[in-house]
Design a protein around this motif. Sequence first.
Motif, PDB file in Angstrom:
ATOM      1  N   ARG A  79       3.084   7.526 -32.611  1.00  0.00           N
ATOM      2  CA  ARG A  79       2.386   8.039 -31.435  1.00  0.00           C
ATOM      3  C   ARG A  79       1.895   9.451 -31.740  1.00  0.00           C
ATOM      4  O   ARG A  79       2.546  10.212 -32.478  1.00  0.00           O
ATOM      5  CB  ARG A  79       3.307   8.087 -30.221  1.00  0.00           C
ATOM      6  N   HIS A  80       0.742   9.786 -31.207  1.00  0.00           N
ATOM      7  CA  HIS A  80       0.179  11.118 -31.406  1.00  0.00           C
ATOM      8  C   HIS A  80      -0.461  11.561 -30.098  1.00  0.00           C
ATOM      9  O   HIS A  80      -1.268  10.829 -29.515  1.00  0.00           O
ATOM     10  CB  HIS A  80      -0.865  11.106 -32.536  1.00  0.00           C
ATOM     11  N   PRO A  81      -0.119  12.755 -29.606  1.00  0.00           N
ATOM     12  CA  PRO A  81      -0.644  13.163 -28.286  1.00  0.00           C
ATOM     13  C   PRO A  81      -2.157  13.254 -28.251  1.00  0.00           C
ATOM     14  O   PRO A  81      -2.789  12.864 -27.261  1.00  0.00           O
ATOM     15  CB  PRO A  81       0.019  14.519 -28.048  1.00  0.00           C
ATOM     16  N   TYR A  82      -2.774  13.773 -29.329  1.00  0.00           N
ATOM     17  CA  TYR A  82      -4.227  13.888 -29.340  1.00  0.00           C
ATOM     18  C   TYR A  82      -4.878  12.508 -29.397  1.00  0.00           C
ATOM     19  O   TYR A  82      -5.859  12.230 -28.694  1.00  0.00           O
ATOM     20  CB  TYR A  82      -4.672  14.732 -30.537  1.00  0.00           C
ATOM     21  N   GLY A  83      -4.340  11.653 -30.256  1.00  0.00           N
ATOM     22  CA  GLY A  83      -4.888  10.304 -30.345  1.00  0.00           C
ATOM     23  C   GLY A  83      -4.729   9.534 -29.047  1.00  0.00           C
ATOM     24  O   GLY A  83      -5.639   8.818 -28.622  1.00  0.00           O
ATOM     25  N   ASP A  84      -3.573   9.680 -28.401  1.00  0.00           N
ATOM     26  CA  ASP A  84      -3.347   8.989 -27.129  1.00  0.00           C
ATOM     27  C   ASP A  84      -4.329   9.453 -26.071  1.00  0.00           C
ATOM     28  O   ASP A  84      -4.880   8.643 -25.300  1.00  0.00           O
ATOM     29  CB  ASP A  84      -1.913   9.219 -26.661  1.00  0.00           C
ATOM     30  N   ARG A  85      -4.589  10.742 -26.020  1.00  0.00           N
ATOM     31  CA  ARG A  85      -5.525  11.270 -25.016  1.00  0.00           C
ATOM     32  C   ARG A  85      -6.955  10.828 -25.314  1.00  0.00           C
ATOM     33  O   ARG A  85      -7.728  10.521 -24.395  1.00  0.00           O
ATOM     34  CB  ARG A  85      -5.438  12.789 -24.989  1.00  0.00           C
ATOM     35  N   ALA A  86      -7.303  10.813 -26.605  1.00  0.00           N
ATOM     36  CA  ALA A  86      -8.658  10.389 -26.959  1.00  0.00           C
ATOM     37  C   ALA A  86      -8.885   8.928 -26.604  1.00  0.00           C
ATOM     38  O   ALA A  86      -9.936   8.563 -26.055  1.00  0.00           O
ATOM     39  CB  ALA A  86      -8.904  10.616 -28.451  1.00  0.00           C
ATOM     40  N   VAL A  87      -7.911   8.077 -26.899  1.00  0.00           N
ATOM     41  CA  VAL A  87      -8.048   6.655 -26.581  1.00  0.00           C
ATOM     42  C   VAL A  87      -8.082   6.452 -25.064  1.00  0.00           C
ATOM     43  O   VAL A  87      -8.884   5.662 -24.542  1.00  0.00           O
ATOM     44  CB  VAL A  87      -6.902   5.857 -27.220  1.00  0.00           C
ATOM     45  N   GLU A  88      -7.224   7.156 -24.352  1.00  0.00           N
ATOM     46  CA  GLU A  88      -7.198   7.015 -22.889  1.00  0.00           C
ATOM     47  C   GLU A  88      -8.526   7.447 -22.269  1.00  0.00           C
ATOM     48  O   GLU A  88      -9.062   6.776 -21.375  1.00  0.00           O
ATOM     49  CB  GLU A  88      -6.052   7.847 -22.328  1.00  0.00           C
ATOM     50  N   THR A  89      -9.073   8.558 -22.743  1.00  0.00           N
ATOM     51  CA  THR A  89     -10.361   9.018 -22.217  1.00  0.00           C
ATOM     52  C   THR A  89     -11.474   8.053 -22.580  1.00  0.00           C
ATOM     53  O   THR A  89     -12.369   7.776 -21.762  1.00  0.00           O
ATOM     54  CB  THR A  89     -10.674  10.422 -22.773  1.00  0.00           C
ATOM     55  N   SER A  90     -11.444   7.537 -23.791  1.00  0.00           N
ATOM     56  CA  SER A  90     -12.470   6.580 -24.223  1.00  0.00           C
ATOM     57  C   SER A  90     -12.456   5.332 -23.356  1.00  0.00           C
ATOM     58  O   SER A  90     -13.509   4.868 -22.891  1.00  0.00           O
ATOM     59  CB  SER A  90     -12.256   6.223 -25.686  1.00  0.00           C
ATOM     60  N   LEU A  91     -11.289   4.783 -23.122  1.00  0.00           N
ATOM     61  CA  LEU A  91     -11.194   3.579 -22.289  1.00  0.00           C
ATOM     62  C   LEU A  91     -11.550   3.891 -20.841  1.00  0.00           C
ATOM     63  O   LEU A  91     -12.162   3.068 -20.149  1.00  0.00           O
ATOM     64  CB  LEU A  91      -9.783   3.000 -22.373  1.00  0.00           C
ATOM     65  N   GLY A  92     -11.196   5.074 -20.380  1.00  0.00           N
ATOM     66  CA  GLY A  92     -11.520   5.444 -19.004  1.00  0.00           C
ATOM     67  C   GLY A  92     -13.006   5.576 -18.761  1.00  0.00           C
ATOM     68  O   GLY A  92     -13.470   5.412 -17.624  1.00  0.00           O
ATOM     69  N   ARG A  93     -13.766   5.863 -19.808  1.00  0.00           N
ATOM     70  CA  ARG A  93     -15.223   5.999 -19.682  1.00  0.00           C
ATOM     71  C   ARG A  93     -15.954   4.812 -20.288  1.00  0.00           C
ATOM     72  O   ARG A  93     -17.137   4.895 -20.614  1.00  0.00           O
ATOM     73  CB  ARG A  93     -15.671   7.303 -20.344  1.00  0.00           C
ATOM     74  N   HIS A  94     -15.258   3.720 -20.472  1.00  0.00           N
ATOM     75  CA  HIS A  94     -15.820   2.428 -20.885  1.00  0.00           C
ATOM     76  C   HIS A  94     -16.516   2.503 -22.237  1.00  0.00           C
ATOM     77  O   HIS A  94     -17.574   1.904 -22.431  1.00  0.00           O
ATOM     78  CB  HIS A  94     -16.781   1.911 -19.816  1.00  0.00           C
ATOM     79  N   THR A  95     -15.927   3.257 -23.172  1.00  0.00           N
ATOM     80  CA  THR A  95     -16.447   3.333 -24.530  1.00  0.00           C
ATOM     81  C   THR A  95     -15.451   2.650 -25.456  1.00  0.00           C
ATOM     82  O   THR A  95     -14.332   3.144 -25.641  1.00  0.00           O
ATOM     83  CB  THR A  95     -16.657   4.789 -24.967  1.00  0.00           C
ATOM     84  N   ALA A  96     -15.857   1.525 -26.026  1.00  0.00           N
ATOM     85  CA  ALA A  96     -14.927   0.754 -26.846  1.00  0.00           C
ATOM     86  C   ALA A  96     -14.616   1.441 -28.168  1.00  0.00           C
ATOM     87  O   ALA A  96     -13.513   1.304 -28.696  1.00  0.00           O
ATOM     88  CB  ALA A  96     -15.504  -0.643 -27.109  1.00  0.00           C
ATOM     89  N   ASN A  97     -15.565   2.168 -28.730  1.00  0.00           N
ATOM     90  CA  ASN A  97     -15.363   2.866 -29.994  1.00  0.00           C
ATOM     91  C   ASN A  97     -14.859   4.275 -29.688  1.00  0.00           C
ATOM     92  O   ASN A  97     -15.606   5.136 -29.217  1.00  0.00           O
ATOM     93  CB  ASN A  97     -16.674   2.923 -30.777  1.00  0.00           C
ATOM     94  N   THR A  98     -13.580   4.495 -29.971  1.00  0.00           N
ATOM     95  CA  THR A  98     -12.984   5.796 -29.666  1.00  0.00           C
ATOM     96  C   THR A  98     -13.634   6.913 -30.469  1.00  0.00           C
ATOM     97  O   THR A  98     -13.801   8.035 -29.976  1.00  0.00           O
ATOM     98  CB  THR A  98     -11.474   5.761 -29.941  1.00  0.00           C
ATOM     99  N   VAL A  99     -13.997   6.630 -31.720  1.00  0.00           N
ATOM    100  CA  VAL A  99     -14.650   7.656 -32.550  1.00  0.00           C
ATOM    101  C   VAL A  99     -15.973   8.081 -31.918  1.00  0.00           C
ATOM    102  O   VAL A  99     -16.301   9.273 -31.870  1.00  0.00           O
ATOM    103  CB  VAL A  99     -14.856   7.133 -33.977  1.00  0.00           C
ATOM    104  N   ALA A 100     -16.755   7.115 -31.435  1.00  0.00           N
ATOM    105  CA  ALA A 100     -18.011   7.449 -30.760  1.00  0.00           C
ATOM    106  C   ALA A 100     -17.762   8.232 -29.490  1.00  0.00           C
ATOM    107  O   ALA A 100     -18.534   9.130 -29.132  1.00  0.00           O
ATOM    108  CB  ALA A 100     -18.793   6.174 -30.461  1.00  0.00           C
ATOM    109  N   SER A 101     -16.685   7.921 -28.779  1.00  0.00           N
ATOM    110  CA  SER A 101     -16.351   8.663 -27.570  1.00  0.00           C
ATOM    111  C   SER A 101     -16.028  10.116 -27.892  1.00  0.00           C
ATOM    112  O   SER A 101     -16.460  11.033 -27.184  1.00  0.00           O
ATOM    113  CB  SER A 101     -15.169   8.004 -26.859  1.00  0.00           C
TER     114      SER A 101
END
Length: 273
Positions: free
Chosen positions: A35-57
Amino acid sequence: MSSRMRLWLVAVGGAGLAALLVAACLDLPRFGGDRHPYGDRAVETSLGRHTANTVASVTFDQRAFDTLGEMSILFAAVLGSVVLLRQTRDEHRAAPEPAAVSRPVRRYALLVLPVALLTGLYVVAHGQVSPGGGFQGGVVAATALHLLYLGADYRALERVRPVAPYEAGDALAASAYLVTGLAALLAGSAFLANTLLPYGTFNTLASGGTVPLLNAAIGMEVACAVVVLLAGFLDQAVEIVDAGENGESGENGENGGSGENGDGHDASDERGK
Protein backbone atom coordinates in the motif's frame (compact mmCIF):
# COMPACT_ATOMS: atom_id res chain seq x y z
CA MET A 1 30.88 40.01 -5.61
CA SER A 2 34.12 38.35 -4.54
CA SER A 3 34.89 34.70 -5.14
CA ARG A 4 34.87 34.02 -1.38
CA MET A 5 31.37 35.46 -1.06
CA ARG A 6 30.15 33.31 -3.95
CA LEU A 7 31.61 30.22 -2.29
CA TRP A 8 29.82 31.07 0.96
CA LEU A 9 26.53 31.50 -0.86
CA VAL A 10 26.95 28.16 -2.60
CA ALA A 11 27.85 26.46 0.69
CA VAL A 12 24.89 27.92 2.57
CA GLY A 13 22.46 27.14 -0.24
CA GLY A 14 23.80 23.61 -0.63
CA ALA A 15 23.57 22.97 3.12
CA GLY A 16 19.98 24.17 3.20
CA LEU A 17 19.05 22.04 0.21
CA ALA A 18 20.73 18.99 1.75
CA ALA A 19 18.84 19.51 5.02
CA LEU A 20 15.51 19.70 3.19
CA LEU A 21 16.34 16.60 1.14
CA VAL A 22 17.23 14.59 4.26
CA ALA A 23 14.04 15.72 6.02
CA ALA A 24 11.95 14.73 3.00
CA CYS A 25 13.61 11.31 2.72
CA LEU A 26 13.06 10.59 6.41
CA ASP A 27 9.34 11.29 6.02
CA LEU A 28 8.82 9.07 2.96
CA PRO A 29 6.47 6.07 3.24
CA ARG A 30 8.04 2.69 3.88
CA PHE A 31 9.52 1.16 0.75
CA GLY A 32 8.32 -2.20 -0.54
CA GLY A 33 4.84 -2.26 0.95
CA ASP A 34 1.69 -3.29 -0.87
CA ARG A 35 0.00 0.00 0.00
CA HIS A 36 1.19 3.52 -0.74
CA PRO A 37 -0.60 6.70 0.40
CA TYR A 38 0.19 8.64 -2.77
CA GLY A 39 -0.80 5.77 -5.03
CA ASP A 40 -4.00 5.17 -3.08
CA ARG A 41 -4.99 8.83 -3.37
CA ALA A 42 -4.17 8.95 -7.07
CA VAL A 43 -6.25 5.86 -7.81
CA GLU A 44 -9.14 7.10 -5.66
CA THR A 45 -9.15 10.48 -7.40
CA SER A 46 -8.91 8.85 -10.82
CA LEU A 47 -11.88 6.59 -10.18
CA GLY A 48 -13.83 9.44 -8.62
CA ARG A 49 -13.47 11.44 -11.83
CA HIS A 50 -14.27 8.48 -14.10
CA THR A 51 -10.77 8.14 -15.56
CA ALA A 52 -9.84 4.50 -16.02
CA ASN A 53 -6.15 5.21 -16.70
CA THR A 54 -4.68 6.46 -13.45
CA VAL A 55 -1.50 7.67 -15.18
CA ALA A 56 -3.59 9.83 -17.53
CA SER A 57 -5.52 11.16 -14.54
CA VAL A 58 -2.29 12.19 -12.83
CA THR A 59 -0.86 13.69 -16.02
CA PHE A 60 -3.88 15.62 -17.27
CA ASP A 61 -5.89 16.18 -14.10
CA GLN A 62 -4.11 15.93 -10.78
CA ARG A 63 -0.84 17.39 -12.11
CA ALA A 64 -1.99 19.04 -15.31
CA PHE A 65 0.06 22.14 -14.52
CA ASP A 66 3.27 20.07 -14.61
CA THR A 67 2.25 18.70 -18.00
CA LEU A 68 1.92 22.28 -19.21
CA GLY A 69 5.58 22.79 -18.31
CA GLU A 70 6.63 19.64 -20.15
CA MET A 71 4.69 20.72 -23.23
CA SER A 72 6.32 24.16 -23.06
CA ILE A 73 9.78 22.57 -22.94
CA LEU A 74 9.06 20.58 -26.09
CA PHE A 75 7.57 23.62 -27.82
CA ALA A 76 10.62 25.75 -26.95
CA ALA A 77 13.02 23.01 -28.06
CA VAL A 78 11.35 22.70 -31.47
CA LEU A 79 11.22 26.48 -31.85
CA GLY A 80 14.93 26.73 -31.07
CA SER A 81 15.76 23.98 -33.56
CA VAL A 82 13.75 25.68 -36.29
CA VAL A 83 15.55 28.98 -35.65
CA LEU A 84 19.00 27.38 -35.64
CA LEU A 85 18.36 25.28 -38.75
CA ARG A 86 16.68 28.00 -40.77
CA GLN A 87 17.95 28.63 -44.26
CA THR A 88 20.61 31.33 -44.53
CA ARG A 89 21.31 33.66 -47.41
CA ASP A 90 24.31 31.72 -48.68
CA GLU A 91 22.35 28.47 -48.90
CA HIS A 92 19.80 27.21 -51.33
CA ARG A 93 17.72 24.10 -51.20
CA ALA A 94 18.79 21.46 -53.67
CA ALA A 95 16.13 19.27 -55.22
CA PRO A 96 16.24 15.93 -53.37
CA GLU A 97 17.18 13.08 -55.62
CA PRO A 98 15.18 9.86 -55.42
CA ALA A 99 17.12 7.06 -53.77
CA ALA A 100 17.03 3.41 -54.68
CA VAL A 101 15.03 1.41 -52.14
CA SER A 102 14.97 -2.35 -52.08
CA ARG A 103 11.59 -3.92 -52.68
CA PRO A 104 11.31 -5.66 -49.28
CA VAL A 105 12.00 -2.38 -47.45
CA ARG A 106 9.56 -0.49 -49.67
CA ARG A 107 6.78 -3.03 -49.23
CA TYR A 108 7.26 -3.33 -45.50
CA ALA A 109 7.37 0.42 -44.93
CA LEU A 110 4.29 1.14 -47.04
CA LEU A 111 2.44 -1.74 -45.39
CA VAL A 112 3.29 -0.69 -41.85
CA LEU A 113 2.73 3.04 -42.39
CA PRO A 114 -1.11 3.07 -42.16
CA VAL A 115 -1.04 0.56 -39.32
CA ALA A 116 1.44 2.65 -37.33
CA LEU A 117 -0.48 5.85 -38.03
CA LEU A 118 -3.78 4.35 -36.89
CA THR A 119 -2.07 2.89 -33.83
CA GLY A 120 -0.75 6.31 -32.86
CA LEU A 121 -4.16 7.92 -33.27
CA TYR A 122 -5.76 5.08 -31.32
CA VAL A 123 -3.32 5.51 -28.43
CA VAL A 124 -4.08 9.23 -28.30
CA ALA A 125 -7.86 8.77 -28.46
CA HIS A 126 -7.90 6.06 -25.77
CA GLY A 127 -5.35 7.66 -23.46
CA GLN A 128 -7.84 8.17 -20.63
CA VAL A 129 -9.20 4.62 -20.97
CA SER A 130 -6.20 2.37 -21.61
CA PRO A 131 -2.38 2.59 -21.28
CA GLY A 132 -0.90 5.28 -23.47
CA GLY A 133 -1.82 8.88 -24.06
CA GLY A 134 -1.02 12.00 -25.99
CA PHE A 135 2.74 11.91 -25.56
CA GLN A 136 3.15 8.30 -26.65
CA GLY A 137 0.55 8.35 -29.41
CA GLY A 138 1.79 11.66 -30.79
CA VAL A 139 5.31 10.33 -31.26
CA VAL A 140 4.04 7.13 -32.89
CA ALA A 141 1.78 9.04 -35.31
CA ALA A 142 4.52 11.51 -36.26
CA THR A 143 7.19 8.89 -36.89
CA ALA A 144 4.71 6.75 -38.84
CA LEU A 145 4.58 9.42 -41.55
CA HIS A 146 8.32 9.16 -42.02
CA LEU A 147 8.05 5.53 -43.04
CA LEU A 148 7.17 7.06 -46.40
CA TYR A 149 10.69 8.52 -46.47
CA LEU A 150 12.15 5.06 -45.91
CA GLY A 151 9.81 3.26 -48.29
CA ALA A 152 9.72 5.82 -51.11
CA ASP A 153 11.77 9.02 -51.19
CA TYR A 154 11.94 12.47 -49.66
CA ARG A 155 9.76 14.09 -52.31
CA ALA A 156 6.94 11.67 -51.52
CA LEU A 157 7.22 12.58 -47.85
CA GLU A 158 7.09 16.28 -48.64
CA ARG A 159 3.83 15.89 -50.55
CA VAL A 160 2.04 14.54 -47.45
CA ARG A 161 3.98 16.62 -44.95
CA PRO A 162 3.82 20.34 -45.69
CA VAL A 163 5.60 21.95 -42.77
CA ALA A 164 3.49 25.11 -42.43
CA PRO A 165 0.24 23.37 -41.36
CA TYR A 166 2.14 21.33 -38.79
CA GLU A 167 3.73 24.47 -37.38
CA ALA A 168 0.28 26.01 -37.08
CA GLY A 169 -1.06 22.80 -35.53
CA ASP A 170 1.70 22.83 -32.94
CA ALA A 171 0.85 26.39 -31.91
CA LEU A 172 -2.91 25.74 -31.91
CA ALA A 173 -2.56 22.62 -29.76
CA ALA A 174 -0.42 24.43 -27.20
CA SER A 175 -2.94 27.28 -27.18
CA ALA A 176 -5.83 24.84 -26.73
CA TYR A 177 -4.20 23.46 -23.60
CA LEU A 178 -3.83 26.96 -22.18
CA VAL A 179 -7.36 27.97 -23.16
CA THR A 180 -8.77 24.93 -21.36
CA GLY A 181 -6.98 26.02 -18.21
CA LEU A 182 -8.16 29.61 -18.56
CA ALA A 183 -11.73 28.41 -19.09
CA ALA A 184 -11.57 26.71 -15.70
CA LEU A 185 -10.51 30.03 -14.18
CA LEU A 186 -13.43 31.83 -15.84
CA ALA A 187 -15.75 29.15 -14.47
CA GLY A 188 -14.67 30.06 -10.95
CA SER A 189 -12.29 27.15 -10.35
CA ALA A 190 -8.50 26.71 -10.33
CA PHE A 191 -6.35 26.81 -13.44
CA LEU A 192 -6.63 23.49 -15.33
CA ALA A 193 -9.01 22.11 -12.71
CA ASN A 194 -11.20 19.27 -13.97
CA THR A 195 -14.51 21.06 -13.41
CA LEU A 196 -15.65 22.24 -16.85
CA LEU A 197 -17.30 19.11 -18.20
CA PRO A 198 -19.29 16.26 -16.65
CA TYR A 199 -17.25 13.19 -15.91
CA GLY A 200 -19.42 11.01 -18.14
CA THR A 201 -19.72 7.24 -18.11
CA PHE A 202 -16.77 5.40 -16.67
CA ASN A 203 -14.46 3.61 -19.13
CA THR A 204 -15.76 5.38 -22.24
CA LEU A 205 -14.04 7.85 -24.57
CA ALA A 206 -16.20 10.69 -23.23
CA SER A 207 -15.35 9.98 -19.58
CA GLY A 208 -12.90 11.87 -17.43
CA GLY A 209 -14.14 15.44 -17.85
CA THR A 210 -11.41 17.59 -19.37
CA VAL A 211 -8.85 14.75 -19.41
CA PRO A 212 -9.72 13.72 -23.01
CA LEU A 213 -9.45 17.35 -24.18
CA LEU A 214 -6.05 17.91 -22.63
CA ASN A 215 -4.88 14.49 -23.79
CA ALA A 216 -5.92 15.25 -27.37
CA ALA A 217 -4.22 18.66 -27.23
CA ILE A 218 -0.98 17.08 -26.06
CA GLY A 219 -1.22 14.38 -28.73
CA MET A 220 -1.63 16.97 -31.46
CA GLU A 221 1.15 19.16 -30.07
CA VAL A 222 3.63 16.31 -29.76
CA ALA A 223 2.83 14.91 -33.21
CA CYS A 224 3.17 18.28 -34.93
CA ALA A 225 6.29 19.16 -32.95
CA VAL A 226 8.06 15.92 -33.89
CA VAL A 227 7.13 16.37 -37.56
CA VAL A 228 8.46 19.94 -37.60
CA LEU A 229 11.62 18.89 -35.78
CA LEU A 230 12.37 16.01 -38.16
CA ALA A 231 11.55 18.24 -41.14
CA GLY A 232 14.20 20.71 -40.01
CA PHE A 233 16.88 18.05 -39.77
CA LEU A 234 15.90 16.36 -43.03
CA ASP A 235 15.77 19.67 -44.89
CA GLN A 236 19.21 20.53 -43.54
CA ALA A 237 20.54 17.41 -45.20
CA VAL A 238 19.51 18.64 -48.65
CA GLU A 239 20.63 22.26 -48.28
CA ILE A 240 23.96 23.03 -49.95
CA VAL A 241 26.11 26.10 -50.37
CA ASP A 242 25.73 27.68 -53.77
CA ALA A 243 29.10 26.96 -55.36
CA GLY A 244 28.24 29.12 -58.35
CA GLU A 245 28.10 32.27 -56.25
CA ASN A 246 31.44 31.47 -54.67
CA GLY A 247 32.95 30.87 -58.11
CA GLU A 248 31.69 34.17 -59.44
CA SER A 249 33.00 36.05 -56.44
CA GLY A 250 36.38 34.34 -56.88
CA GLU A 251 36.57 35.37 -60.52
CA ASN A 252 35.66 38.93 -59.66
CA GLY A 253 38.35 38.93 -57.00
CA GLU A 254 40.93 37.73 -59.49
CA ASN A 255 40.01 40.41 -62.02
CA GLY A 256 39.95 43.09 -59.37
CA GLY A 257 43.40 42.17 -58.14
CA SER A 258 45.06 42.04 -61.56
CA GLY A 259 45.74 45.76 -61.62
CA GLU A 260 44.28 46.15 -65.12
CA ASN A 261 41.59 48.60 -66.12
CA GLY A 262 38.84 48.01 -68.63
CA ASP A 263 41.17 48.72 -71.58
CA GLY A 264 43.65 46.08 -70.53
CA HIS A 265 46.36 48.66 -69.58
CA ASP A 266 48.21 48.46 -66.34
CA ALA A 267 46.84 51.02 -63.91
CA SER A 268 50.27 51.51 -62.35
CA ASP A 269 51.63 52.55 -65.77
CA GLU A 270 48.93 55.21 -66.10
CA ARG A 271 49.71 56.50 -62.64
CA GLY A 272 53.37 56.62 -63.65
CA LYS A 273 52.52 58.66 -66.70
